[in-house]
Design a protein around this motif. Structure first.
Motif, PDB file in Angstrom:
ATOM      1  N   ARG A   3       0.862  -1.153   0.056  1.00 48.94           N
ATOM      2  CA  ARG A   3       0.113  -0.238  -0.137  1.00 48.94           C
ATOM      3  C   ARG A   3       0.919   1.300  -0.132  1.00 48.94           C
ATOM      4  NH1 ARG A   3      -3.581   1.894   4.779  1.00 48.94           N
ATOM      5  NH2 ARG A   3      -1.732   3.204   5.321  1.00 48.94           N
ATOM      6  N   ASP A   4       1.413   1.560   1.088  1.00 50.38           N
ATOM      7  CA  ASP A   4       2.248   2.934   1.311  1.00 50.38           C
ATOM      8  C   ASP A   4       3.321   2.891   0.481  1.00 50.38           C
ATOM      9  OD1 ASP A   4       0.277   3.413   3.259  1.00 50.38           O
ATOM     10  OD2 ASP A   4       1.501   2.670   4.861  1.00 50.38           O
ATOM     11  N   GLY A   5       3.446   3.664  -0.552  1.00 51.49           N
ATOM     12  CA  GLY A   5       4.556   3.978  -1.386  1.00 51.49           C
ATOM     13  C   GLY A   5       4.289   3.420  -2.876  1.00 51.49           C
ATOM     14  N   VAL A   6       3.111   2.394  -2.767  1.00 55.30           N
ATOM     15  CA  VAL A   6       2.844   1.934  -4.321  1.00 55.30           C
ATOM     16  C   VAL A   6       1.588   2.573  -4.681  1.00 55.30           C
ATOM     17  CG1 VAL A   6       2.122  -0.340  -5.425  1.00 55.30           C
ATOM     18  CG2 VAL A   6       4.051  -0.396  -3.938  1.00 55.30           C
ATOM     19  N   ILE A   7       0.676   2.394  -3.673  1.00 57.51           N
ATOM     20  CA  ILE A   7      -0.723   3.212  -3.994  1.00 57.51           C
ATOM     21  C   ILE A   7      -1.082   4.346  -3.746  1.00 57.51           C
ATOM     22  CG2 ILE A   7      -3.307   2.822  -3.301  1.00 57.51           C
ATOM     23  CD1 ILE A   7      -2.754  -0.331  -2.878  1.00 57.51           C
ATOM     24  N   ASN A   8      -0.304   4.713  -2.534  1.00 52.08           N
ATOM     25  CA  ASN A   8      -0.440   6.118  -1.826  1.00 52.08           C
ATOM     26  C   ASN A   8       1.117   6.542  -1.566  1.00 52.08           C
ATOM     27  OD1 ASN A   8      -1.291   4.037   0.245  1.00 52.08           O
ATOM     28  ND2 ASN A   8      -0.344   5.992   1.409  1.00 52.08           N
ATOM     29  N   LYS A   9       1.105   7.839  -1.550  1.00 51.60           N
ATOM     30  CA  LYS A   9       2.471   8.353  -0.941  1.00 51.60           C
ATOM     31  C   LYS A   9       2.713   7.982   0.525  1.00 51.60           C
ATOM     32  CE  LYS A   9       2.705  12.000  -4.298  1.00 51.60           C
ATOM     33  NZ  LYS A   9       2.747  13.520  -4.424  1.00 51.60           N
ATOM     34  N   ASP A  10       3.882   7.462   0.838  1.00 50.62           N
ATOM     35  CA  ASP A  10       4.432   7.090   2.147  1.00 50.62           C
ATOM     36  C   ASP A  10       4.864   8.315   2.953  1.00 50.62           C
ATOM     37  OD1 ASP A  10       4.801   5.843   4.387  1.00 50.62           O
ATOM     38  OD2 ASP A  10       6.269   4.371   3.349  1.00 50.62           O
ATOM     39  N   THR A  11       3.954   8.795   3.873  1.00 50.04           N
ATOM     40  CA  THR A  11       4.330  10.017   4.563  1.00 50.04           C
ATOM     41  C   THR A  11       4.690   9.489   5.994  1.00 50.04           C
ATOM     42  OG1 THR A  11       2.050  10.423   4.842  1.00 50.04           O
ATOM     43  CG2 THR A  11       3.133  11.686   3.241  1.00 50.04           C
ATOM     44  N   GLY A  12       4.334   8.353   6.307  1.00 55.10           N
ATOM     45  CA  GLY A  12       4.768   7.680   7.645  1.00 55.10           C
ATOM     46  C   GLY A  12       3.390   7.274   8.359  1.00 55.10           C
ATOM     47  N   TYR A  13       3.263   5.895   8.513  1.00 59.84           N
ATOM     48  CA  TYR A  13       1.785   5.724   9.294  1.00 59.84           C
ATOM     49  C   TYR A  13       0.795   6.331   8.829  1.00 59.84           C
ATOM     50  CZ  TYR A  13       5.935   3.932  12.198  1.00 59.84           C
ATOM     51  OH  TYR A  13       6.824   3.150  12.474  1.00 59.84           O
ATOM     52  N   VAL A  14       0.459   6.390   7.618  1.00 60.91           N
ATOM     53  CA  VAL A  14      -0.870   6.915   7.105  1.00 60.91           C
ATOM     54  C   VAL A  14      -2.010   6.121   7.535  1.00 60.91           C
ATOM     55  CG1 VAL A  14      -2.002   7.202   4.836  1.00 60.91           C
ATOM     56  CG2 VAL A  14       0.406   7.540   4.938  1.00 60.91           C
ATOM     57  N   HIS A  15      -2.896   6.914   8.275  1.00 65.37           N
ATOM     58  CA  HIS A  15      -4.090   6.113   8.638  1.00 65.37           C
ATOM     59  C   HIS A  15      -5.317   7.168   8.624  1.00 65.37           C
ATOM     60  CE1 HIS A  15      -2.322   8.377  12.143  1.00 65.37           C
ATOM     61  NE2 HIS A  15      -3.723   8.391  12.770  1.00 65.37           N
ATOM     62  N   LEU A  16      -5.039   8.362   8.188  1.00 62.75           N
ATOM     63  CA  LEU A  16      -6.413   9.279   7.912  1.00 62.75           C
ATOM     64  C   LEU A  16      -6.732   9.638   6.547  1.00 62.75           C
ATOM     65  CD1 LEU A  16      -5.308  11.783  10.760  1.00 62.75           C
ATOM     66  CD2 LEU A  16      -6.975  10.313  11.040  1.00 62.75           C
ATOM     67  N   VAL A  17      -7.927   9.708   6.197  1.00 56.46           N
ATOM     68  CA  VAL A  17      -8.244  10.038   4.763  1.00 56.46           C
ATOM     69  C   VAL A  17      -7.326  11.439   4.445  1.00 56.46           C
ATOM     70  CG1 VAL A  17     -10.063  10.855   3.400  1.00 56.46           C
ATOM     71  CG2 VAL A  17     -10.373   8.938   4.995  1.00 56.46           C
ATOM     72  N   ASP A  18      -7.382  12.264   5.184  1.00 55.69           N
ATOM     73  CA  ASP A  18      -6.739  13.653   4.702  1.00 55.69           C
ATOM     74  C   ASP A  18      -5.079  13.544   4.575  1.00 55.69           C
ATOM     75  OD1 ASP A  18      -9.242  14.912   5.332  1.00 55.69           O
ATOM     76  OD2 ASP A  18      -8.887  15.846   7.162  1.00 55.69           O
ATOM     77  N   ASP A  19      -4.653  12.426   5.084  1.00 57.72           N
ATOM     78  CA  ASP A  19      -3.186  12.244   4.876  1.00 57.72           C
ATOM     79  C   ASP A  19      -3.005  11.287   3.563  1.00 57.72           C
ATOM     80  OD1 ASP A  19      -2.649  13.864   6.830  1.00 57.72           O
ATOM     81  OD2 ASP A  19      -2.612  12.193   8.262  1.00 57.72           O
ATOM     82  N   PHE A  20      -4.018  10.601   2.905  1.00 61.93           N
ATOM     83  CA  PHE A  20      -3.896   9.624   1.980  1.00 61.93           C
ATOM     84  C   PHE A  20      -3.797  10.341   0.593  1.00 61.93           C
ATOM     85  CE2 PHE A  20      -4.952   5.877  -0.508  1.00 61.93           C
ATOM     86  CZ  PHE A  20      -4.443   4.848   0.411  1.00 61.93           C
ATOM     87  N   VAL A  21      -2.750  10.294  -0.144  1.00 58.28           N
ATOM     88  CA  VAL A  21      -2.426  10.832  -1.275  1.00 58.28           C
ATOM     89  C   VAL A  21      -2.169   9.669  -2.319  1.00 58.28           C
ATOM     90  CG1 VAL A  21      -1.167  12.560  -2.589  1.00 58.28           C
ATOM     91  CG2 VAL A  21      -1.968  12.990  -0.352  1.00 58.28           C
ATOM     92  N   TYR A  22      -3.001   9.585  -3.201  1.00 61.04           N
ATOM     93  CA  TYR A  22      -2.743   8.584  -4.304  1.00 61.04           C
ATOM     94  C   TYR A  22      -1.654   8.803  -5.070  1.00 61.04           C
ATOM     95  CZ  TYR A  22      -7.094   6.154  -3.272  1.00 61.04           C
ATOM     96  OH  TYR A  22      -8.223   5.700  -2.601  1.00 61.04           O
ATOM     97  N   ILE A  23      -0.949   7.622  -5.540  1.00 63.53           N
ATOM     98  CA  ILE A  23       0.494   7.863  -6.448  1.00 63.53           C
ATOM     99  C   ILE A  23      -0.278   8.190  -7.940  1.00 63.53           C
ATOM    100  CG2 ILE A  23       2.182   6.714  -7.432  1.00 63.53           C
ATOM    101  CD1 ILE A  23       2.955   7.030  -4.579  1.00 63.53           C
ATOM    102  N   GLU A  24       0.249   9.125  -8.379  1.00 63.06           N
ATOM    103  CA  GLU A  24      -0.146   9.398  -9.813  1.00 63.06           C
ATOM    104  C   GLU A  24      -0.276   8.162 -10.866  1.00 63.06           C
ATOM    105  OE1 GLU A  24       0.895  12.261 -13.503  1.00 63.06           O
ATOM    106  OE2 GLU A  24       1.496  12.685 -11.411  1.00 63.06           O
TER     107      GLU A  24
END
Length: 185
Positions: free
Chosen positions: A11-32
């Motif tokens: 998930r983190d780093g493949v589907i979404n940007k890995d900003t560290g312990y992503v667990h909130l919708v507001d912090d979830f940014v999809y990889i282009e």
């Protein structure tokens, strides 16, 4: 029953940007390009299975309920783009930094292959015909331990290290490049 092939996605780093312990919708940014890539992979006949370590649960940084809420939101986002995820597997454990019941040396935490093997058994997946897409060496190690035929390391997550490069079948910039690579083999 027909045996299927799958693309396993960290998930983190493949589907979404890995900003560290992503667990909130507001912090979830999809990889282009993630939705287009996943749609292309589905059209190529692959099941899509997310396999993600979630040590933030083990460390007490967020709860399993918070993880499930974010995961449900993510799954809906994929469905809205016409992409059905066939399975979502996660490991909430950490053998050293876990708290309470989550401090556990399990078989599911990558680099161990438990999540991939469980998915393969449940979804009737031929691991040798399948692909792992991850952003670190432990993703590649889990794929190798499970007998996954192809391991693709993406540069869109953790800093790519020599171990990951050596273990990977191929290194690409992001998931957006995976369908083209698989189509060209």
């Amino acid at each position: 029953m027909k045996v299927k092939k799958a693309v396993f996605l960290d998930r983190d780093g493949v589907i979404n940007k890995d900003t560290g312990y992503v667990h909130l919708v507001d912090d979830f940014v999809y990889i282009e390009g993630v939705f287009d890539a996943c749609l292309a992979l589905k059209k190529m006949g692959y099941l899509l299975v997310v396999v993600t370590n979630q040590s933030g649960i083990a460390r007490g940084m967020y709860s399993e309920d918070e993880f499930h809420s974010l995961t449900e939101w993510m799954d809906w986002n994929f469905a809205d783009k016409g992409v059905e995820l066939d399975g979502i597997y996660y490991c909430p454990h950490h053998n050293e930094k876990g708290i309470g019941e989550y401090k556990h040396d399990c078989d599911c935490r990558k680099p161990k292959p438990g999540m991939l093997i469980d998915a393969a058994q449940f979804l009737n997946i031929d691991l040798s015909q399948s692909v792992m897409v991850g952003d670190k060496a432990d993703d590649m190690r889990a794929a190798i331990a499970a007998g996954v035929g192809t391991s693709i390391l993406v540069r869109s997550g953790k800093t790519v290290d020599d171990a990951g490069i050596e273990l990977a079948t191929r290194v690409v910039d992001s998931i957006a490049h995976v369908p083209d690579y698989l189509a060209s083999r």
